[in-house]
Design an enzyme around this catalytic site. Structure first.
Site, PDB file in Angstrom:
ATOM      1  N   CYS A  63       0.657  21.983 -13.226  1.00  0.00           N
ATOM      2  CA  CYS A  63       0.507  20.955 -12.419  1.00  0.00           C
ATOM      3  C   CYS A  63      -0.804  21.073 -11.390  1.00  0.00           C
ATOM      4  O   CYS A  63      -1.309  21.780 -10.787  1.00  0.00           O
ATOM      5  CB  CYS A  63       1.722  20.854 -11.377  1.00  0.00           C
ATOM      6  SG  CYS A  63       1.795  19.395 -10.244  1.00  0.00           S
ATOM      7  N   CYS A  69       1.361  22.037  -3.073  1.00  0.00           N
ATOM      8  CA  CYS A  69       2.628  21.583  -2.912  1.00  0.00           C
ATOM      9  C   CYS A  69       3.889  22.636  -2.526  1.00  0.00           C
ATOM     10  O   CYS A  69       3.625  23.572  -3.317  1.00  0.00           O
ATOM     11  CB  CYS A  69       2.991  20.812  -4.225  1.00  0.00           C
ATOM     12  SG  CYS A  69       4.931  20.228  -4.429  1.00  0.00           S
ATOM     13  N   CYS A  72       6.736  24.612  -5.901  1.00  0.00           N
ATOM     14  CA  CYS A  72       6.546  25.541  -6.991  1.00  0.00           C
ATOM     15  C   CYS A  72       5.662  26.771  -6.675  1.00  0.00           C
ATOM     16  O   CYS A  72       4.675  26.729  -6.987  1.00  0.00           O
ATOM     17  CB  CYS A  72       5.909  25.005  -8.414  1.00  0.00           C
ATOM     18  SG  CYS A  72       6.955  23.834  -9.087  1.00  0.00           S
ATOM     19  N   CYS A 139       4.673  15.299 -11.461  1.00  0.00           N
ATOM     20  CA  CYS A 139       5.540  16.460 -11.095  1.00  0.00           C
ATOM     21  C   CYS A 139       6.213  17.025 -12.368  1.00  0.00           C
ATOM     22  O   CYS A 139       7.210  16.433 -13.093  1.00  0.00           O
ATOM     23  CB  CYS A 139       6.488  16.024 -10.281  1.00  0.00           C
ATOM     24  SG  CYS A 139       7.745  17.392  -9.823  1.00  0.00           S
ATOM     25  N   GLN A 259      24.168  20.495  -9.778  1.00  0.00           N
ATOM     26  CA  GLN A 259      23.053  21.346 -10.140  1.00  0.00           C
ATOM     27  C   GLN A 259      21.953  20.675 -10.700  1.00  0.00           C
ATOM     28  O   GLN A 259      21.950  19.973 -11.466  1.00  0.00           O
ATOM     29  CB  GLN A 259      23.541  22.305 -11.153  1.00  0.00           C
ATOM     30  CG  GLN A 259      24.778  23.234 -10.755  1.00  0.00           C
ATOM     31  CD  GLN A 259      24.207  24.176  -9.852  1.00  0.00           C
ATOM     32  OE1 GLN A 259      23.002  24.367  -9.771  1.00  0.00           O
ATOM     33  NE2 GLN A 259      25.137  25.036  -9.331  1.00  0.00           N
ATOM     34  N   TYR A 285      35.437  25.515  -2.994  1.00  0.00           N
ATOM     35  CA  TYR A 285      34.379  24.814  -2.886  1.00  0.00           C
ATOM     36  C   TYR A 285      33.971  23.938  -4.242  1.00  0.00           C
ATOM     37  O   TYR A 285      32.841  24.260  -4.808  1.00  0.00           O
ATOM     38  CB  TYR A 285      33.222  25.920  -2.640  1.00  0.00           C
ATOM     39  CG  TYR A 285      33.360  26.878  -1.374  1.00  0.00           C
ATOM     40  CD1 TYR A 285      33.127  26.249  -0.188  1.00  0.00           C
ATOM     41  CD2 TYR A 285      34.021  27.940  -1.649  1.00  0.00           C
ATOM     42  CE1 TYR A 285      33.632  27.293   0.804  1.00  0.00           C
ATOM     43  CE2 TYR A 285      34.231  28.786  -0.713  1.00  0.00           C
ATOM     44  CZ  TYR A 285      33.980  28.477   0.591  1.00  0.00           C
ATOM     45  OH  TYR A 285      34.206  29.388   1.625  1.00  0.00           O
ATOM     46  N   GLU A 306      38.239  21.294  -1.813  1.00  0.00           N
ATOM     47  CA  GLU A 306      36.764  20.830  -1.461  1.00  0.00           C
ATOM     48  C   GLU A 306      36.729  20.073  -0.145  1.00  0.00           C
ATOM     49  O   GLU A 306      37.716  19.315  -0.041  1.00  0.00           O
ATOM     50  CB  GLU A 306      35.935  19.944  -2.308  1.00  0.00           C
ATOM     51  CG  GLU A 306      34.936  19.545  -1.924  1.00  0.00           C
ATOM     52  CD  GLU A 306      33.630  20.085  -1.461  1.00  0.00           C
ATOM     53  OE1 GLU A 306      33.056  19.927  -0.554  1.00  0.00           O
ATOM     54  OE2 GLU A 306      33.322  21.174  -2.367  1.00  0.00           O
ATOM     55  N   CYS A 373      23.268  31.022  -5.277  1.00  0.00           N
ATOM     56  CA  CYS A 373      21.827  31.243  -5.298  1.00  0.00           C
ATOM     57  C   CYS A 373      21.360  31.889  -4.156  1.00  0.00           C
ATOM     58  O   CYS A 373      20.115  31.942  -3.707  1.00  0.00           O
ATOM     59  CB  CYS A 373      21.363  29.577  -5.489  1.00  0.00           C
ATOM     60  SG  CYS A 373      21.782  28.873  -3.754  1.00  0.00           S
TER      61      CYS A 373
END
Length: 417
Positions: A63, A69, A72, A139, A259, A285, A306, A373
């Site tokens: 990119c 940016c 990334c 992008c 996701q 969740y 949830e 994560c």
């Protein structure tokens, strides 16, 4: 005063480190000189530096916006090195050694992008600058069609004269453009997030410039927070677009979380399936039913809980679309009675389980699958709560976020004998 040397390690958030100075877009083996720093969140961050000698871990970024940016940080790293560093960082934080599965695609994998629309540019936030915006023209991690989306947006703004958002003054009319793609269906959803409702002539222009979209939304944003959220109103087209992951269909809506890497999602789903014991599964969740629907499609008896009522509504729609009988209910994870389940899946927000950890400890469930994560949150939950009753039996990492320091962990916990 100049500071220089070789990058020997990376911080938890993926920055190169020399003498307590944090240097973005730098990697182990780089020799750098730092010319200027700023202090943010209690750390010295390099805002002007030069790479004198490149690390052998480097590769040429694809990119043209790389290095400015904030999307990334690791695009300058060879992909196999990204995977190695992620696995090492996860083990450093949690003490768990785990195999890592790379993303099947490292370009064009994101199924959503939120382009901020400001008076200083349209695109993504500049790294380390809360008021800086990189005026994007491409992008490659999102879509090869990004230039088309951005051209349509800029032309629409010129024709209508709508005012872009001013980040410093916190005023303006158009704040974000959100674009979602069904990578396996080809369907496209466009959602404009604005601080005003559209007039008829503006709506006609909107429909004209984004005629390629299968679903077109206008979201009225009534607060000044810098996020792509609003009251979504369908302008034209379908209320949902679909994504299809190996025979399972998911409906996507502007206000539902999904996701972001469609290509690696099947790896994540299979990892959860492989760690699931028995037949009766509680999905805490549960969101829009990402895990629950997949498991129900494979014969598991699934109940999902949830907090977000809209997510529960979407999960029920997903169950209907896929012809499964999974049950999804509105409720707080920490207040959910855990009965006779074979496996409990938890995919908590980034802050972790907190009080819900004690709920699991006091339950009789043999098998817990923790998806996260945020390895630091898992470590805290495990050390403060889950370790009393559970041991780590297995773990696998899935790279849902190529070119960033982030990784998704799936940890199988077994009740101690």
């Amino acid at each position: 005063m100049k500071l220089g040397g070789e990058i020997e390690k990376l911080s938890e958030d993926g920055l190169g480190v020399i003498s307590n100075v944090y240097i973005p877009f730098s990697y182990p083996g780089d020799e750098v000189v730092v010319l200027r720093t700023t202090r943010r969140f209690g750390r010295k961050i390099a805002v002007d530096f030069r790479v004198l000698r490149e690390s052998p871990l480097r590769k040429r970024p694809r990119c043209g916006h790389f290095g400015k940016c904030g999307g990334c940080l690791w695009q300058g790293l060879k992909y196999k090195e990204q995977l190695r560093l992620k696995a090492e960082a996860f083990e450093r934080t949690t003490g768990i050694g785990a195999d890592i599965k790379g993303s099947p695609r490292v370009w064009g994998f994101r199924n959503v992008s939120n382009f901020i629309v400001t008076s200083s540019g349209i695109g993504l936030k500049e790294y380390g600058n809360p008021f800086g915006v990189v005026d994007l023209h491409e992008c490659p991690v999102f879509s090869k069609k990004t230039p088309e989306y951005l051209r349509s947006l800029r032309a629409f703004l010129v024709e209508t004269g709508l005012e872009s958002w001013d980040l410093k003054k916190k005023r303006g009319q158009v704040h974000y453009l959100q674009v979602r793609e069904g990578k396996f269906t080809g369907e496209v959803m466009v959602n404009l997030i604005a601080h005003i409702g559209p007039q008829m002539e503006v709506l006609e222009a909107f429909k004209g410039y984004f005629s390629f979209a299968d679903s077109l939304y206008w979201s009225l944003k009534q607060d000044k927070r810098d996020d792509p959220r609003g009251d979504a109103r369908l302008v034209v087209g379908e209320p949902y677009i679909r994504e299809r992951i190996e025979g399972v269909t998911y409906l996507l809506h502007p206000n539902s979380f999904f996701q972001t890497n469609s290509y690696a999602l099947s790896l994540l789903l299979k990892a959860v399936e492989d760690f699931t014991d028995g037949v009766k599964v509680l999905d805490l969740y549960s969101g829009v039913g990402t895990f629950g629907i997949w498991l129900a499609k494979r014969g598991f008896n699934v109940r999902g809980v949830e907090l977000n009522p809209f997510a529960v509504e979407m999960a029920r729609r997903n169950a209907e679309v896929n012809g499964v009988e999974a049950v999804f209910e509105v409720g707080r994870a920490e207040e959910t009675p855990i009965g006779n389940y074979d496996t409990v899946i938890v995919d908590p927000p980034r802050r972790g389980l907190k009080e819900a950890g004690e709920l699991l400890v006091k339950s009789g469930v043999e098998n817990v699958i923790y998806v996260s994560c945020n390895p630091r949150a898992f470590k805290l939950d495990y050390e403060n709560h889950l370790k009393k009753t559970y041991r780590v039996e297995d773990a696998v990492l899935v790279d849902m976020f190529p070119h960033t320091p982030h990784v998704e962990g799936v940890i199988k916990l077994r009740r101690k004998g």
